[in-house]
Design a protein around this motif. Structure first.
Motif, PDB file in Angstrom:
ATOM      1  N   SER A   1       0.837  -1.187   0.000  1.00 43.62           N
ATOM      2  CA  SER A   1       0.000   0.000   0.000  1.00 43.62           C
ATOM      3  C   SER A   1       0.877   1.243   0.000  1.00 43.62           C
ATOM      4  O   SER A   1       1.956   1.259   0.616  1.00 43.62           O
ATOM      5  CB  SER A   1      -0.913   0.013   1.233  1.00 43.62           C
ATOM      6  N   GLN A   2       0.444   2.263  -0.690  1.00 44.07           N
ATOM      7  CA  GLN A   2       1.140   3.548  -0.834  1.00 44.07           C
ATOM      8  C   GLN A   2       2.417   3.464  -1.667  1.00 44.07           C
ATOM      9  O   GLN A   2       3.147   4.435  -1.774  1.00 44.07           O
ATOM     10  CB  GLN A   2       1.465   4.168   0.539  1.00 44.07           C
ATOM     11  N   SER A   3       2.660   2.310  -2.299  1.00 41.05           N
ATOM     12  CA  SER A   3       3.824   2.193  -3.178  1.00 41.05           C
ATOM     13  C   SER A   3       3.562   2.930  -4.489  1.00 41.05           C
ATOM     14  O   SER A   3       2.431   3.261  -4.829  1.00 41.05           O
ATOM     15  CB  SER A   3       4.123   0.720  -3.467  1.00 41.05           C
ATOM     16  N   PHE A   4       4.641   3.175  -5.224  1.00 41.32           N
ATOM     17  CA  PHE A   4       4.522   3.746  -6.566  1.00 41.32           C
ATOM     18  C   PHE A   4       5.580   3.106  -7.442  1.00 41.32           C
ATOM     19  O   PHE A   4       6.769   3.140  -7.133  1.00 41.32           O
ATOM     20  CB  PHE A   4       4.712   5.263  -6.554  1.00 41.32           C
ATOM     21  N   HIS A   5       5.128   2.528  -8.587  1.00 44.68           N
ATOM     22  CA  HIS A   5       6.058   1.832  -9.475  1.00 44.68           C
ATOM     23  C   HIS A   5       5.936   2.282 -10.930  1.00 44.68           C
ATOM     24  O   HIS A   5       6.594   1.701 -11.798  1.00 44.68           O
ATOM     25  CB  HIS A   5       5.852   0.323  -9.367  1.00 44.68           C
ATOM     26  N   GLY A   6       5.115   3.292 -11.209  1.00 46.34           N
ATOM     27  CA  GLY A   6       5.030   3.805 -12.570  1.00 46.34           C
ATOM     28  C   GLY A   6       3.614   3.870 -13.088  1.00 46.34           C
ATOM     29  O   GLY A   6       2.664   3.485 -12.413  1.00 46.34           O
ATOM     30  N   ARG A   7       3.477   4.356 -14.338  1.00 47.32           N
ATOM     31  CA  ARG A   7       2.154   4.627 -14.891  1.00 47.32           C
ATOM     32  C   ARG A   7       1.823   3.839 -16.154  1.00 47.32           C
ATOM     33  O   ARG A   7       0.819   4.124 -16.809  1.00 47.32           O
ATOM     34  CB  ARG A   7       2.023   6.133 -15.165  1.00 47.32           C
ATOM     35  N   THR A   8       2.674   2.896 -16.553  1.00 48.31           N
ATOM     36  CA  THR A   8       2.250   1.971 -17.599  1.00 48.31           C
ATOM     37  C   THR A   8       1.181   1.060 -16.999  1.00 48.31           C
ATOM     38  O   THR A   8       0.979   1.024 -15.791  1.00 48.31           O
ATOM     39  CB  THR A   8       3.441   1.132 -18.090  1.00 48.31           C
ATOM     40  N   PHE A   9       0.511   0.291 -17.850  1.00 47.54           N
ATOM     41  CA  PHE A   9      -0.661  -0.424 -17.335  1.00 47.54           C
ATOM     42  C   PHE A   9      -0.294  -1.470 -16.284  1.00 47.54           C
ATOM     43  O   PHE A   9      -0.932  -1.550 -15.229  1.00 47.54           O
ATOM     44  CB  PHE A   9      -1.458  -1.069 -18.474  1.00 47.54           C
ATOM     45  N   ALA A  10       0.738  -2.247 -16.524  1.00 43.66           N
ATOM     46  CA  ALA A  10       1.124  -3.245 -15.525  1.00 43.66           C
ATOM     47  C   ALA A  10       1.584  -2.564 -14.238  1.00 43.66           C
ATOM     48  O   ALA A  10       1.247  -3.010 -13.135  1.00 43.66           O
ATOM     49  CB  ALA A  10       2.222  -4.149 -16.060  1.00 43.66           C
ATOM     50  N   MET A  11       2.318  -1.468 -14.373  1.00 47.39           N
ATOM     51  CA  MET A  11       2.845  -0.817 -13.180  1.00 47.39           C
ATOM     52  C   MET A  11       1.770  -0.042 -12.409  1.00 47.39           C
ATOM     53  O   MET A  11       1.927   0.187 -11.210  1.00 47.39           O
ATOM     54  CB  MET A  11       4.014   0.093 -13.541  1.00 47.39           C
ATOM     55  N   MET A  12       0.691   0.338 -13.061  1.00 51.83           N
ATOM     56  CA  MET A  12      -0.455   0.855 -12.301  1.00 51.83           C
ATOM     57  C   MET A  12      -0.996  -0.241 -11.393  1.00 51.83           C
ATOM     58  O   MET A  12      -1.364   0.012 -10.242  1.00 51.83           O
ATOM     59  CB  MET A  12      -1.559   1.346 -13.238  1.00 51.83           C
ATOM     60  N   GLY A  13      -1.040  -1.463 -11.908  1.00 52.24           N
ATOM     61  CA  GLY A  13      -1.504  -2.583 -11.089  1.00 52.24           C
ATOM     62  C   GLY A  13      -0.579  -2.862  -9.926  1.00 52.24           C
ATOM     63  O   GLY A  13      -1.017  -3.217  -8.838  1.00 52.24           O
ATOM     64  N   ALA A  14       0.729  -2.667 -10.148  1.00 53.53           N
ATOM     65  CA  ALA A  14       1.706  -2.891  -9.079  1.00 53.53           C
ATOM     66  C   ALA A  14       1.631  -1.819  -8.010  1.00 53.53           C
ATOM     67  O   ALA A  14       1.907  -2.068  -6.829  1.00 53.53           O
ATOM     68  CB  ALA A  14       3.113  -2.945  -9.664  1.00 53.53           C
ATOM     69  N   THR A  15       1.268  -0.613  -8.406  1.00 55.22           N
ATOM     70  CA  THR A  15       1.242   0.530  -7.496  1.00 55.22           C
ATOM     71  C   THR A  15       0.099   0.416  -6.487  1.00 55.22           C
ATOM     72  O   THR A  15      -1.035   0.099  -6.842  1.00 55.22           O
ATOM     73  CB  THR A  15       1.100   1.840  -8.301  1.00 55.22           C
ATOM     74  N   GLY A  16       0.396   0.708  -5.235  1.00 55.47           N
ATOM     75  CA  GLY A  16      -0.595   0.586  -4.166  1.00 55.47           C
ATOM     76  C   GLY A  16      -1.294   1.881  -3.842  1.00 55.47           C
ATOM     77  O   GLY A  16      -1.481   2.209  -2.664  1.00 55.47           O
ATOM     78  N   GLN A  17      -1.680   2.644  -4.867  1.00 58.22           N
ATOM     79  CA  GLN A  17      -2.410   3.899  -4.678  1.00 58.22           C
ATOM     80  C   GLN A  17      -3.575   3.939  -5.656  1.00 58.22           C
ATOM     81  O   GLN A  17      -3.376   3.955  -6.876  1.00 58.22           O
ATOM     82  CB  GLN A  17      -1.497   5.102  -4.914  1.00 58.22           C
ATOM     83  N   GLU A  18      -4.776   3.975  -5.129  1.00 62.00           N
ATOM     84  CA  GLU A  18      -5.967   3.906  -5.973  1.00 62.00           C
ATOM     85  C   GLU A  18      -6.114   5.106  -6.898  1.00 62.00           C
ATOM     86  O   GLU A  18      -6.659   4.996  -7.991  1.00 62.00           O
ATOM     87  CB  GLU A  18      -7.227   3.765  -5.101  1.00 62.00           C
ATOM     88  N   LYS A  19      -5.612   6.280  -6.480  1.00 62.26           N
ATOM     89  CA  LYS A  19      -5.765   7.467  -7.318  1.00 62.26           C
ATOM     90  C   LYS A  19      -5.058   7.310  -8.660  1.00 62.26           C
ATOM     91  O   LYS A  19      -5.454   7.927  -9.653  1.00 62.26           O
ATOM     92  CB  LYS A  19      -5.216   8.701  -6.590  1.00 62.26           C
TER      93      LYS A  19
END
Length: 380
Positions: free
Chosen positions: A119-137
């Motif tokens: 949760s609250q992680s950030f890994h990027g804005r490509t589609f797979a990395m949106m899924g990896a990211t723990g921020q709903e916004k």
């Protein structure tokens, strides 16, 4: 009317010139820059050594192709893996690309699909990395994400029970940057490593923001119990030139073989020249020690900020977050008016990311401006 898609909330400032820790806008206003392109210009703006090397390369060759041998890639890969259990590098152009490469490598390497992030992680804005990211916004409005990413609670021991034989990898930041400059606790990382070893689970560390000396060591994981199978770097690697890298172990070389992954621009001569010069400047032990010393000094000074205003000051090296009791957008605006540029890390955190060559007098100037703005807010 702008022809640009409105994907950024921009400040009403256009920066046109920079040197060291300072930048100048179109109106001639000078600013002390504690954003550095969001942890990108780790050597400061237009470091003379990097500029000279890139200028020389501009006069030789800009681009070839990864169909040909690149001694520059070899040299940078050696600097990135020297004295490390990591041994192999793939070059790309950004942090998101490095993370996408890591995602592909993990899937092919393990033949499993479950990846645990936080949760609250950030890994990027490509589609797979949106899924990896723990921020709903980050995901709002894009529909179903790439499946099999599960988000655990950061620094929570019970969450580690989710690691099992079904897990391909645990993927984390040692310090969550976009999530609020939240460091992982040493004991928790130790428990995480033990659990991954128990089930033969890969460990991926996203060092896009923390890597290349930002925290006072080449990579942030080097100050922890972690022994990752993959790390990803980008931001600080090229002093402002677009470059990213996936760094992994020798075993991965039997997985990522010809045809499995690639990049047209990745590892191009200009990027490699900038990266090599950057690493030569930043990685000496004495330079890393200076980053640690300056970070401790900055943290100590910021600890004197009024408690009615500031909840906590945290971070490592020259990656520092000031968590406030209120939204920080007005404070960031007020600091701009004093000539100091900073960036947020969530709604209540001011993030400080100065040049790794910042001087003590520049630190004192920033501290003075921050204290002044905080004092004014307290008095209002």
């Amino acid at each position: 009317m702008s022809a640009l898609l409105p994907t950024y909330q921009r400040h009403d400032i256009e920066l046109i010139e920079g040197s060291g820790s300072f930048v100048t806008d179109t109106k001639g206003q000078s600013y002390l820059d504690f954003t550095m392109g969001i942890a990108v210009c780790n050597t400061g703006h237009r470091h003379p050594f990097v500029q000279q090397r890139v200028t020389e390369q501009l006069g030789k060759l800009w681009h070839t192709s990864n169909l040909f041998i690149s001694s520059k890639q070899e040299r940078v890969a050696e600097l990135l893996t020297k004295d490390s259990h990591l041994s192999h590098v793939f070059f790309c152009n950004s942090g998101t690309e490095a993370n996408e490469g890591a995602f592909k490598l993990i899937r092919k390497w393990t033949q499993k699909t479950e990846i645990l992030t936080f949760s609250q992680s950030f890994h990027g804005r490509t589609f797979a990395m949106m899924g990896a990211t723990g921020q709903e916004k980050i995901k709002d409005g894009f529909g179903s994400m790439v499946p099999d990413f599960k988000h655990l609670t950061f620094n929570d021991f019970e969450s580690l029970d989710m690691i099992s034989e079904q897990t391909a990898a645990v993927w984390l930041e040692v310090i969550q940057g976009e999530g609020g400059v939240i460091p992982a606790e040493h004991e928790w990382l130790q428990a995480l490593m033990e659990q991954t070893k128990k089930y033969d689970v890969k460990v991926v560390v996203d060092e896009v923001q923390t890597g290349i000396g930002r925290t006072g060591s080449r990579y942030a994981f080097e100050q922890t119990p972690l022994k990752p199978d993959i790390i990803t770097v980008a931001k600080g690697l090229g002093s402002g030139f677009p470059v990213g890298a996936l760094i992994t172990t020798a075993e991965a070389a039997t997985v990522f073989t010809p045809g499995t992954h690639g990049s047209t621009f990745g590892g191009n001569p200009l990027a490699m020249t900038a990266a090599e010069a950057t690493l030569e400047l930043l990685l000496p032990d004495e330079q890393m020690q200076q980053v640690q010393n300056k970070g401790k000094y900055l943290m100590a000074q910021l600890s004197e900020l009024p408690g009615t205003m500031v909840r906590e000051v945290r971070g490592r090296g020259l990656m520092i977050g000031i968590e406030c009791h209120q939204a920080v957008a007005p404070l960031i605006q007020a600091l701009q008016q004093t000539g100091l540029l900073v960036v947020s890390a969530g709604p209540n955190v001011i993030r400080l990311l100065p040049s790794l060559f910042v001087t003590e007098s520049e630190l004192d100037l920033a501290i003075e401006k921050i204290k002044s703005v905080c004092q004014q807010e307290v008095m209002m």
